[in-house]
Design a protein around this motif. Structure first.
Motif, PDB file in Angstrom:
ATOM      1  N   GLY A 198      33.298  48.011  -2.877  1.00 24.13           N
ATOM      2  CA  GLY A 198      31.870  47.567  -2.819  1.00 24.13           C
ATOM      3  C   GLY A 198      31.837  47.425  -1.054  1.00 24.13           C
ATOM      4  O   GLY A 198      32.794  47.282  -1.010  1.00 24.13           O
ATOM      5  N   PRO A 199      30.309  47.302  -0.637  1.00 24.12           N
ATOM      6  CA  PRO A 199      30.185  46.848   0.346  1.00 24.12           C
ATOM      7  C   PRO A 199      31.050  45.794   0.615  1.00 24.12           C
ATOM      8  O   PRO A 199      30.134  44.689   0.453  1.00 24.12           O
ATOM      9  N   PHE A 200      31.289  45.801   2.321  1.00 26.62           N
ATOM     10  CA  PHE A 200      32.059  44.041   3.208  1.00 26.62           C
ATOM     11  C   PHE A 200      31.067  44.533   4.341  1.00 26.62           C
ATOM     12  O   PHE A 200      30.542  45.228   4.989  1.00 26.62           O
ATOM     13  N   LYS A 201      30.523  43.057   3.851  1.00 31.31           N
ATOM     14  CA  LYS A 201      29.664  42.225   4.786  1.00 31.31           C
ATOM     15  C   LYS A 201      30.224  42.044   6.312  1.00 31.31           C
ATOM     16  O   LYS A 201      30.649  41.007   6.190  1.00 31.31           O
ATOM     17  N   ALA A 202      30.231  42.626   7.597  1.00 26.02           N
ATOM     18  CA  ALA A 202      31.395  41.957   8.480  1.00 26.02           C
ATOM     19  C   ALA A 202      29.971  40.596   9.588  1.00 26.02           C
ATOM     20  O   ALA A 202      30.477  39.889   9.935  1.00 26.02           O
ATOM     21  N   LEU A 203      29.260  41.481   9.651  1.00 27.84           N
ATOM     22  CA  LEU A 203      28.449  41.377   9.839  1.00 27.84           C
ATOM     23  C   LEU A 203      27.004  40.429   9.812  1.00 27.84           C
ATOM     24  O   LEU A 203      26.752  41.703   9.264  1.00 27.84           O
ATOM     25  N   ASP A 204      26.126  39.591  10.168  1.00 27.85           N
ATOM     26  CA  ASP A 204      25.145  39.431   9.214  1.00 27.85           C
ATOM     27  C   ASP A 204      24.190  38.482  10.402  1.00 27.85           C
ATOM     28  O   ASP A 204      24.446  37.861  11.213  1.00 27.85           O
ATOM     29  N   ASN A 205      23.645  39.147  10.849  1.00 31.48           N
ATOM     30  CA  ASN A 205      21.845  39.242  11.938  1.00 31.48           C
ATOM     31  C   ASN A 205      22.500  38.457  13.087  1.00 31.48           C
ATOM     32  O   ASN A 205      22.388  37.210  13.485  1.00 31.48           O
ATOM     33  N   VAL A 206      23.631  38.935  13.977  1.00 36.85           N
ATOM     34  CA  VAL A 206      23.754  38.772  14.884  1.00 36.85           C
ATOM     35  C   VAL A 206      22.611  38.777  16.189  1.00 36.85           C
ATOM     36  O   VAL A 206      22.182  40.503  16.348  1.00 36.85           O
ATOM     37  N   ASP A 207      22.262  38.075  16.514  1.00 37.34           N
ATOM     38  CA  ASP A 207      20.949  38.435  18.120  1.00 37.34           C
ATOM     39  C   ASP A 207      21.559  37.607  19.240  1.00 37.34           C
ATOM     40  O   ASP A 207      21.969  36.078  19.134  1.00 37.34           O
ATOM     41  N   LEU A 208      21.468  38.246  20.367  1.00 31.32           N
ATOM     42  CA  LEU A 208      22.141  37.754  21.144  1.00 31.32           C
ATOM     43  C   LEU A 208      21.178  38.922  22.294  1.00 31.32           C
ATOM     44  O   LEU A 208      20.422  39.359  22.104  1.00 31.32           O
ATOM     45  N   ARG A 209      20.715  37.760  23.426  1.00 33.04           N
ATOM     46  CA  ARG A 209      19.976  38.384  24.821  1.00 33.04           C
ATOM     47  C   ARG A 209      20.821  38.146  26.346  1.00 33.04           C
ATOM     48  O   ARG A 209      21.169  36.563  26.010  1.00 33.04           O
ATOM     49  N   ILE A 210      20.973  39.257  26.593  1.00 30.37           N
ATOM     50  CA  ILE A 210      21.763  38.543  27.503  1.00 30.37           C
ATOM     51  C   ILE A 210      21.351  39.289  29.184  1.00 30.37           C
ATOM     52  O   ILE A 210      20.438  40.345  28.518  1.00 30.37           O
ATOM     53  N   GLY A 211      21.102  38.463  29.792  1.00 27.82           N
ATOM     54  CA  GLY A 211      20.686  38.879  31.294  1.00 27.82           C
ATOM     55  C   GLY A 211      21.473  39.849  32.333  1.00 27.82           C
ATOM     56  O   GLY A 211      22.407  40.032  32.032  1.00 27.82           O
ATOM     57  N   LYS A 212      21.033  40.905  33.156  1.00 25.77           N
ATOM     58  CA  LYS A 212      21.451  41.536  34.084  1.00 25.77           C
ATOM     59  C   LYS A 212      22.455  40.376  35.320  1.00 25.77           C
ATOM     60  O   LYS A 212      22.175  39.223  35.521  1.00 25.77           O
ATOM     61  N   GLY A 213      23.751  41.385  35.094  1.00 22.17           N
ATOM     62  CA  GLY A 213      25.098  40.565  36.087  1.00 22.17           C
ATOM     63  C   GLY A 213      25.250  39.134  35.300  1.00 22.17           C
ATOM     64  O   GLY A 213      26.470  38.335  35.936  1.00 22.17           O
ATOM     65  N   GLU A 214      25.074  39.048  34.000  1.00 21.96           N
ATOM     66  CA  GLU A 214      25.854  37.335  33.618  1.00 21.96           C
ATOM     67  C   GLU A 214      27.057  38.734  33.163  1.00 21.96           C
ATOM     68  O   GLU A 214      27.340  38.913  32.604  1.00 21.96           O
ATOM     69  N   PHE A 215      27.528  36.895  32.812  1.00 25.59           N
ATOM     70  CA  PHE A 215      28.927  36.905  32.654  1.00 25.59           C
ATOM     71  C   PHE A 215      29.270  36.612  31.240  1.00 25.59           C
ATOM     72  O   PHE A 215      29.371  35.186  30.944  1.00 25.59           O
ATOM     73  N   VAL A 216      29.082  37.115  30.244  1.00 26.87           N
ATOM     74  CA  VAL A 216      29.274  36.846  28.695  1.00 26.87           C
ATOM     75  C   VAL A 216      30.601  36.956  27.416  1.00 26.87           C
ATOM     76  O   VAL A 216      30.922  37.796  27.607  1.00 26.87           O
ATOM     77  N   SER A 217      31.125  36.293  27.581  1.00 27.14           N
ATOM     78  CA  SER A 217      32.030  35.778  27.027  1.00 27.14           C
ATOM     79  C   SER A 217      32.095  35.513  24.864  1.00 27.14           C
ATOM     80  O   SER A 217      31.357  34.859  24.238  1.00 27.14           O
ATOM     81  N   LEU A 218      32.374  36.909  24.279  1.00 29.83           N
ATOM     82  CA  LEU A 218      32.298  36.350  22.698  1.00 29.83           C
ATOM     83  C   LEU A 218      33.459  35.735  22.546  1.00 29.83           C
ATOM     84  O   LEU A 218      35.380  36.497  22.555  1.00 29.83           O
ATOM     85  N   ILE A 219      33.890  34.424  21.256  1.00 28.66           N
ATOM     86  CA  ILE A 219      35.041  34.198  21.144  1.00 28.66           C
ATOM     87  C   ILE A 219      35.172  34.020  19.771  1.00 28.66           C
ATOM     88  O   ILE A 219      34.303  33.644  18.978  1.00 28.66           O
ATOM     89  N   GLY A 220      36.094  34.005  18.902  1.00 22.53           N
ATOM     90  CA  GLY A 220      36.214  33.767  17.091  1.00 22.53           C
ATOM     91  C   GLY A 220      37.410  33.738  17.575  1.00 22.53           C
ATOM     92  O   GLY A 220      38.352  34.238  17.669  1.00 22.53           O
ATOM     93  N   HIS A 221      37.870  33.638  15.346  1.00 20.71           N
ATOM     94  CA  HIS A 221      39.389  33.897  14.754  1.00 20.71           C
ATOM     95  C   HIS A 221      39.037  34.979  14.798  1.00 20.71           C
ATOM     96  O   HIS A 221      38.420  35.466  15.001  1.00 20.71           O
ATOM     97  N   SER A 222      40.306  36.149  14.712  1.00 18.17           N
ATOM     98  CA  SER A 222      40.258  37.187  14.385  1.00 18.17           C
ATOM     99  C   SER A 222      40.148  37.653  13.035  1.00 18.17           C
ATOM    100  O   SER A 222      40.691  36.448  12.294  1.00 18.17           O
ATOM    101  N   GLY A 223      39.464  38.830  13.269  1.00 18.45           N
ATOM    102  CA  GLY A 223      39.438  39.358  12.205  1.00 18.45           C
ATOM    103  C   GLY A 223      37.412  38.485  11.571  1.00 18.45           C
ATOM    104  O   GLY A 223      36.826  38.721  10.274  1.00 18.45           O
ATOM    105  N   CYS A 224      36.658  38.219  12.922  1.00 22.00           N
ATOM    106  CA  CYS A 224      35.233  37.652  12.755  1.00 22.00           C
ATOM    107  C   CYS A 224      34.676  38.791  12.928  1.00 22.00           C
ATOM    108  O   CYS A 224      33.164  38.383  13.309  1.00 22.00           O
TER     109      CYS A 224
END
Lengths: 330, 287
Positions: free
Chosen positions: B18-44
């Protein structure tokens, strides 16, 4: 630069030898093959006289060597006769022209016996033609099949079933189809030539097709992603990303195809009665003189050596084309 | 703050169970010139987010808008640097960049301008000296530099870095981080970087987006890094601000989102003891 380096490495022991320094010469890679060949010749010379056939004793190395000389002499004699013929024709035409200025000179080609040497070249021509057609079909088809998982799955069962079919099974079909389709008043190729060529094509197609498809299918996922981020068009994607990576596999396929093609050709020539080494062997077998066995043995050895040389040529080509000069190719 | 909008993205993968839900409702706004890191445990699902932004994966729900336009397929407006350099091994460093430049600037730059531009980008990552070498003659760090040069050379609106320094040794990684900060200061790129290195995230980012553990991972916490640029790793090592940010991230990763790995031994013991009901991954305080 690398090439130059390996060359000088290779020349080093020869220079040593020129200086009289024997210890630097790499004896092992020269000595051991020599010993192997010597052992084989001894075994052959020992066992051959023990086998008696209806055409006399099985030929040993000495008889075969003698026939090599005979075959060569026959070829030279035939060449001399051909030369004589053309000279006579030219002289005759000249005389006629002198007597009658309106005379249109007639050119006839010499139709003497085809010698063993001629047969070798006919065979090479046939196998090259069949192999070229097979490659021209197999490589593009392999690329298309390899790029699409669905197409690969669709084509795979057909390829797997057609691949192991013996040339002897194809031959009657090819013969009938060629004689039905290839109808021309002034044919460029003889039918028997085409039958041999297409049989070679049908049998040597598969290794190149499969290896190309697998090589293309193994293109690194990361590089495919890079290609789609850059939005490379299909042609550029194939030329810059897919093909360079698949070259080693394609060449493995081509080498297999050529060696299969060469094997198949001999059988096809025997049955299709197309001039060539296969026909030479068949004719000698039918001839059944006391020399026949030795002459067949000469043909057998020449077939083997040509197969070996063809493979080496492909290997050299692969080295030339391959981007990865450090890979060990054998 | 709305140059790049990851708009309520959910992702499901079909599996035989059956379906595996990897991401749920990820919402992110990033401005021009911004440096954003995504951090989390492996497999997230960090890489899944990045692949959706790159257009290499299509979100099951939600979408991506960049500079006012929706994007749903890969394109050169989003340059990607993959973890394993992904350079064509049969092309030199120069040719690898050239492949990208010729494709993107076809008809817009002359041959000479392209040559100049390729050299310029290789110089940005300090690789001019080795531009005629093939990847197998380059070290891991050098290959990654060429990968970055290739991504920069197409002048993307967003630079997507998928654990770009993950496979490198600590010293090489520090060098490359410094180079990246330099480039970001010069060019003002908008960057999303995936990392699992806390120091790297704090040192480089304007914001750190911390993701909860999968399945159904989402944005757990967003941390603004208000450290003055240019940042110097040696000076920052003593800074209480820096250490505070570092602690925040560590707290999120190791207290709130502690990942309980299943070791085979534990599993066996559990099965033997009949403790079937225990959850495999404990997530506390998600969101």
């Amino acid at each position: 630069m690398r090439l130059a380096l390996t060359q000088s490495d290779w020349l080093q022991p020869l220079r040593g030898l020129a200086r009289g320094d024997l210890s630097a010469f790499p004896w092992r890679p020269v000595l051991f093959p020599m010993l192997g060949i010597l052992a084989f010749l001894l075994f052959w010379a020992q066992t051959a006289p023990m086998i008696n056939t209806s055409l006399g004793q099985f030929p040993g190395p000495a008889q075969v060597y003698e026939q090599v000389g005979n075959l060569w002499a026959e070829h030279r004699a035939e060449q001399a006769r051909a030369e004589e013929f053309y000279q006579r024709m030219a002289e005759m035409n000249e005389r006629r022209m002198a007597a009658d200025p309106d005379y249109v000179p007639r050119e006839r080609s010499y139709s003497g016996r085809t010698t063993f040497i001629d047969q070798i070249f006919t065979s090479l021509k046939t196998v090259m033609m069949g192999f070229a057609i097979a490659s021209l079909i197999a490589i593009p088809l392999g690329i298309v099949i390899g790029l699409s998982g669905g197409l690969y799955q669709a084509a795979n069962p057909i390829i797997q079933v057609l691949k192991p079919i013996s040339p002897l099974a194809w031959l009657p079909l090819v013969t009938l189809v060629v004689s039905a389709v290839y109808v021309s008043d002034n044919p460029m190729f003889s039918r028997s030539f085409l039958v041999s060529v297409f049989t070679v094509t049908l049998c040597s197609l598969w290794p190149t097709l499969i290896n190309t498809a697998v090589g293309v299918g193994n293109t690194s996922k990361d590089l495919v992603n890079v290609s789609s981020v850059l939005r490379l068009n299909w042609f550029t994607h194939v030329r810059r990303i897919v093909l360079p990576g698949a070259v080693p596999m394609i060449f493995t396929g081509l080498r297999l195809s050529l060696s299969i093609g060469w094997m198949v050709l001999i059988a096809a020539e025997m049955l299709a009665q197309n001039p060539g080494l296969g026909k030479f062997v068949w004719d000698e077998f039918q001839n059944g003189s006391s020399q026949s066995l030795s002459r067949i043995m000469v043909a057998v050895l020449v077939i083997g050596m040509i197969g070996f040389v063809l493979d080496r040529i492909m290997l050299a080509l692969q080295r030339l084309v391959s981007w990865d000069k450090s890979a060990v190719l054998r | 703050m709305n140059y790049l909008h990851i708009d309520h993205v959910s992702m499901e993968f079909p599996t035989p169970k059956g379906p595996f839900k990897a991401l749920d409702n990820v919402d992110l706004r990033i401005g021009k010139g911004e440096f954003v890191s995504l951090i989390g445990h492996s497999g997230c699902g960090k890489s899944t987010v990045l692949n959706i932004v790159a257009g290499l994966l299509q979100a099951t729900r939600g979408g991506i808008s960049l500079d006012g336009k929706e994007v749903d397929s890969p394109g050169p407006d989003r340059g990607v640097v993959f973890q394993n350099h992904s350079l064509a091994p049969w092309l030199t460093a120069y040719q690898n960049v050239e492949l990208a430049v010729r494709q993107v600037f076809k008809g817009r730059k002359t041959r000479a301008e392209m040559r100049e531009w390729i050299r310029h980008n290789l110089a940005l990552v300090h690789m001019e000296h080795a531009m005629n070498k093939r990847p197998d003659e380059l070290s891991g760090g050098m290959k990654q530099r060429v990968g970055i040069a290739r991504a920069l050379s197409i002048e993307p609106k967003v630079l997507l870095l998928d654990e770009p320094f993950g496979a490198l040794d600590a010293l090489t990684r520090a060098h490359l981080q410094d180079s990246l900060m330099e480039i970001h200061a010069d060019l003002g790129n908008t960057v999303i970087m995936i990392t699992h290195d806390v120091d790297e995230a704090v040192l480089l980012s304007d914001r750190i987006v911390m993701m909860t553990n999968g399945p159904a991972a989402t944005v757990g916490q967003v941390l603004e890094i208000d450290l003055e640029r240019p940042r110097d790793r040696v000076a920052l090592a003593d800074s209480s601000h820096y250490n505070h940010y570092r602690q925040e991230v560590l707290r999120f990763l190791y207290e709130k989102q502690r990942k309980v790995e299943d070791f085979p031994q534990q599993q066996q013991r559990r099965q033997a003891g009949g403790m079937v009901g225990e959850t495999r991954r404990r997530t506390v305080g998600a969101g």
